[in-house]
Scaffold this motif. Structure first.
Motif, short mmCIF file in Angstrom:
data_model
loop_
_atom_site.label_atom_id
_atom_site.label_comp_id
_atom_site.label_asym_id
_atom_site.label_seq_id
_atom_site.Cartn_x
_atom_site.Cartn_y
_atom_site.Cartn_z
N LEU A 1 9.05 -0.45 -5.26
CA LEU A 1 7.87 -1.18 -4.82
C LEU A 1 7.11 -0.31 -3.82
O LEU A 1 7.70 0.33 -2.96
N GLU A 2 5.80 -0.30 -3.95
CA GLU A 2 4.98 0.54 -3.08
C GLU A 2 4.09 -0.34 -2.21
O GLU A 2 3.41 -1.24 -2.69
N PHE A 3 4.08 -0.06 -0.91
CA PHE A 3 3.26 -0.80 0.05
C PHE A 3 2.38 0.18 0.82
O PHE A 3 2.85 1.23 1.27
N SER A 4 1.13 -0.19 0.99
CA SER A 4 0.24 0.62 1.82
C SER A 4 0.58 0.41 3.29
O SER A 4 1.28 -0.54 3.66
N GLU A 5 0.05 1.28 4.16
CA GLU A 5 0.31 1.14 5.59
C GLU A 5 -0.27 -0.16 6.13
O GLU A 5 0.32 -0.80 6.99
N ASP A 6 -1.44 -0.57 5.61
CA ASP A 6 -2.04 -1.83 6.06
C ASP A 6 -1.17 -3.02 5.69
O ASP A 6 -0.97 -3.94 6.49
N ASP A 7 -0.64 -3.03 4.45
CA ASP A 7 0.25 -4.12 4.04
C ASP A 7 1.55 -4.10 4.84
O ASP A 7 2.06 -5.15 5.24
N TRP A 8 2.07 -2.91 5.09
CA TRP A 8 3.37 -2.79 5.76
C TRP A 8 3.34 -3.32 7.19
O TRP A 8 4.33 -3.80 7.70
N ARG A 9 2.19 -3.21 7.85
CA ARG A 9 2.07 -3.72 9.22
C ARG A 9 2.38 -5.22 9.29
O ARG A 9 2.83 -5.71 10.31
N ASP A 10 2.10 -5.94 8.22
CA ASP A 10 2.26 -7.39 8.22
C ASP A 10 3.61 -7.85 7.66
O ASP A 10 3.85 -9.05 7.55
N ILE A 11 4.48 -6.92 7.27
CA ILE A 11 5.72 -7.28 6.58
C ILE A 11 6.91 -7.08 7.51
O ILE A 11 7.02 -6.07 8.20
N ARG A 12 7.81 -8.06 7.51
CA ARG A 12 9.10 -7.87 8.19
C ARG A 12 10.01 -7.09 7.26
O ARG A 12 10.48 -7.59 6.24
N SER A 13 10.26 -5.84 7.62
CA SER A 13 11.00 -4.96 6.71
C SER A 13 12.41 -5.46 6.44
O SER A 13 12.94 -5.28 5.34
N ASP A 14 13.04 -6.10 7.44
CA ASP A 14 14.42 -6.56 7.23
C ASP A 14 14.49 -7.82 6.38
O ASP A 14 15.58 -8.28 6.06
N SER A 15 13.33 -8.38 6.00
CA SER A 15 13.35 -9.58 5.17
C SER A 15 13.23 -9.26 3.68
O SER A 15 13.40 -10.14 2.84
N LEU A 16 12.92 -8.02 3.33
CA LEU A 16 12.77 -7.65 1.92
C LEU A 16 14.11 -7.73 1.21
O LEU A 16 15.09 -7.09 1.59
N THR A 17 14.16 -8.54 0.14
CA THR A 17 15.41 -8.70 -0.61
C THR A 17 15.08 -9.21 -2.01
O THR A 17 13.93 -9.55 -2.31
N LEU A 18 16.08 -9.24 -2.86
CA LEU A 18 15.94 -9.79 -4.21
C LEU A 18 16.61 -11.15 -4.26
O LEU A 18 17.67 -11.35 -3.66
N VAL A 19 15.98 -12.07 -4.96
CA VAL A 19 16.55 -13.41 -5.12
C VAL A 19 16.53 -13.79 -6.59
O VAL A 19 15.75 -13.28 -7.38
N GLY A 20 17.41 -14.68 -6.94
CA GLY A 20 17.52 -15.16 -8.30
C GLY A 20 18.75 -16.02 -8.42
O GLY A 20 19.59 -16.06 -7.51
N SER A 21 18.87 -16.70 -9.53
CA SER A 21 20.02 -17.60 -9.70
C SER A 21 21.32 -16.84 -9.90
O SER A 21 22.40 -17.38 -9.71
N ASN A 22 21.24 -15.55 -10.29
CA ASN A 22 22.45 -14.77 -10.53
C ASN A 22 22.15 -13.30 -10.33
O ASN A 22 22.06 -12.52 -11.27
N VAL A 23 21.96 -12.88 -9.07
CA VAL A 23 21.63 -11.49 -8.77
C VAL A 23 22.51 -11.00 -7.62
O VAL A 23 22.72 -11.72 -6.65
N THR A 24 23.02 -9.79 -7.75
CA THR A 24 23.82 -9.16 -6.69
C THR A 24 23.21 -7.81 -6.36
O THR A 24 23.15 -6.92 -7.22
N VAL A 25 22.74 -7.65 -5.14
CA VAL A 25 22.15 -6.39 -4.69
C VAL A 25 23.28 -5.48 -4.21
O VAL A 25 24.08 -5.86 -3.36
N THR A 26 23.34 -4.28 -4.75
CA THR A 26 24.37 -3.33 -4.35
C THR A 26 23.85 -2.24 -3.43
O THR A 26 24.62 -1.61 -2.71
#
Length: 466
Positions: A58-83
């Protein structure tokens, strides 16, 4: 320039239920444009974005990144395991780029710019030929405001990558601080024969520079503890200067205008759904009408005092209200009108259905009181205290007589008065009960109605132990 870095987040195992992704049954657009938001849960200070996972990374511009909590980025789903998850900052280097720089031979009255090569952008080290100094190339460090670029310098971009296992649909979730909402109220009061009207509006704010397109949104009300930004030391954030605020009022009569559903209670919070797509321009407040609750409001003049000792005091009553609604009210600012005149404003808390909230908006100069407190008797005695550090404590018991004269200077209407004497100490006991006064814990309350231009005196006696 920030140096290139890589942050590796340790393995995260996340399983979410079908309810979390109920919106996935709707048709959603898979895109890497972060201005198109599939499903948005908007809180009072931030928003959670949930989108179908597009092309990685995923690519984010510097303007978008200013508004994002980096530690909140994750994958969700009914059956997903992030390794594994990585977040990387990259920026195209300006080293060896051709620029124009203020020549060292420039004077205070005349600036001369010459073409140069940027050797080290971190130090603003440039190489050029200034014939007034030397025929050979010279090197020097220039001030940043003395360098002119031939094109817009590149900004940092942020790349987020995942490795994961799943057999079902996958969504990316993160928090953004540029979207938030609050409730705005207008309370309209008329004479007693007419119903009270409480108008509620959802004020959704886009603090970002660009427009966002939202397919589905939920506004969440209640006491929610979410922080806007993480404490990651590497995530820089520069506050954006306050700009002029634009406001957009949705046209409630249009068939395309979004509508807000009645709230549903979830885990002690209330959810207001918006199922129609809508857009909010950058630096814009987008206002939507909410429900019209059935509201009751009791108007009265209040006098609330703290007891200190015997003596005389006087003052004016407060213009007070006691509000109750037939459904949950989310916290927000409320402007009060009486008889089509603005009379004040207050901040309403999160209020449960049928619960009562009292507030005041200022003095009522037409309703006054004069209080006189005298000591009837006083004595000291020893009190055995088995729980404290001192087995015996000296107590003082006093009996007071209170006379309060209330005056209504209004010439055309009566007024209800509620008086409270808030006490401190070990105990309080109201003397011989009367129809006007009652006791609630350490507080003595008196309620009376004054006709137009009427004066009444309330008397009571109470025992006070400290």
């Amino acid at each position: 320039m920030k140096s290139i870095f890589c942050l590796l987040i340790s393995a995260v195992f996340l399983n979410t239920g079908d309810a979390f992704l109920h919106f996935s049954k709707n048709k959603t657009q898979v895109t890497n444009d972060h201005r198109i938001l599939a499903n948005v849960k908007i809180y009072s200070n931030l928003a959670e974005i949930i989108q179908p996972l597009g092309k990685l990374p995923l690519e984010f511009s510097e303007d978008d990144w200013r508004d994002i909590r980096s530690d909140s980025l994750t994958l969700v789903g009914s059956n997903v395991t992030v390794t594994q998850q990585t977040i990387t900052e990259k920026k195209q280097s300006l080293n060896n780029a051709h620029v124009f720089v203020r020549a060292p031979s420039s004077s205070n009255t005349e600036s001369k710019f010459v073409k140069a090569t940027l050797v080290d952008e971190k130090r603003n080290l440039v190489k050029l030929i200034d014939k007034d100094i030397s025929k050979e190339p010279i090197y020097f460090t220039a001030s940043s405001d003395h360098i002119v670029y031939e094109s817009d310098p590149p900004q940092s971009k942020y790349y987020v990558n995942f490795t994961f296992d799943t057999s079902d649909a996958v969504y990316v979730s993160y928090l953004r601080s540029n979207l938030n909402w609050k409730t705005r109220y207008q309370l309209n009061l008329f004479d007693e024969s007419k119903s009270v009207v409480l108008i509620s509006m959802a004020d959704i704010r886009n603090d970002g520079q660009s427009r966002v397109d939202i397919e589905h949104a939920e506004l969440l009300g209640g006491d929610i503890n979410l922080q806007i930004h993480s404490n990651s030391h590497w995530r820089g954030y520069n506050a954006v200067p306050e700009m002029a605020m634009a406001r957009t009022f949705a046209d409630a009569g249009s068939s395309h205008a979004p509508t807000i559903s009645k709230p549903e209670e979830v885990a002690g919070l209330y959810v207001f759904a918006i199922n129609t797509p809508f857009s909010i321009e950058g630096r814009t407040n987008y206002l939507l009408p909410m429900f019209r609750p059935h509201v009751t409001v009791e108007r009265f003049a209040s006098v609330s005092k703290h007891f200190h000792n015997a003596g005389a005091s006087n003052g004016k009553a407060q213009r007070s209200y006691r509000l109750s609604a037939d459904r949950f009210l989310s916290s927000g600012n409320c402007v009060i009108r009486e008889y089509d005149r603005l009379v004040g404003e207050t901040s309403l808390p999160n209020l449960a259905a049928k619960d009562k909230h009292e507030f005041t908006v200022g003095e009522d100069s037409d309703v006054t009181y004069k209080e006189n407190v005298t000591v009837v008797s006083s004595r000291t005695f020893n009190d055995t205290n088995r729980r404290g550090s001192f087995p015996v404590e000296v107590r003082k018991e006093s009996v007071y007589n209170v006379n309060v004269a209330f005056k209504n200077f209004k010439k055309n209407r009566p007024v209800k008065v509620e008086y409270k004497l808030n006490n401190y100490g070990q105990s309080v006991k109201l003397g011989t009960p009367n129809t006007a006064c009652t006791q609630d814990g350490l507080t003595i309350k008196c309620v009376l109605t004054l006709a137009a231009d009427e004066e009444k005196t309330v008397s009571y006696k109470f025992e006070h132990v400290v």
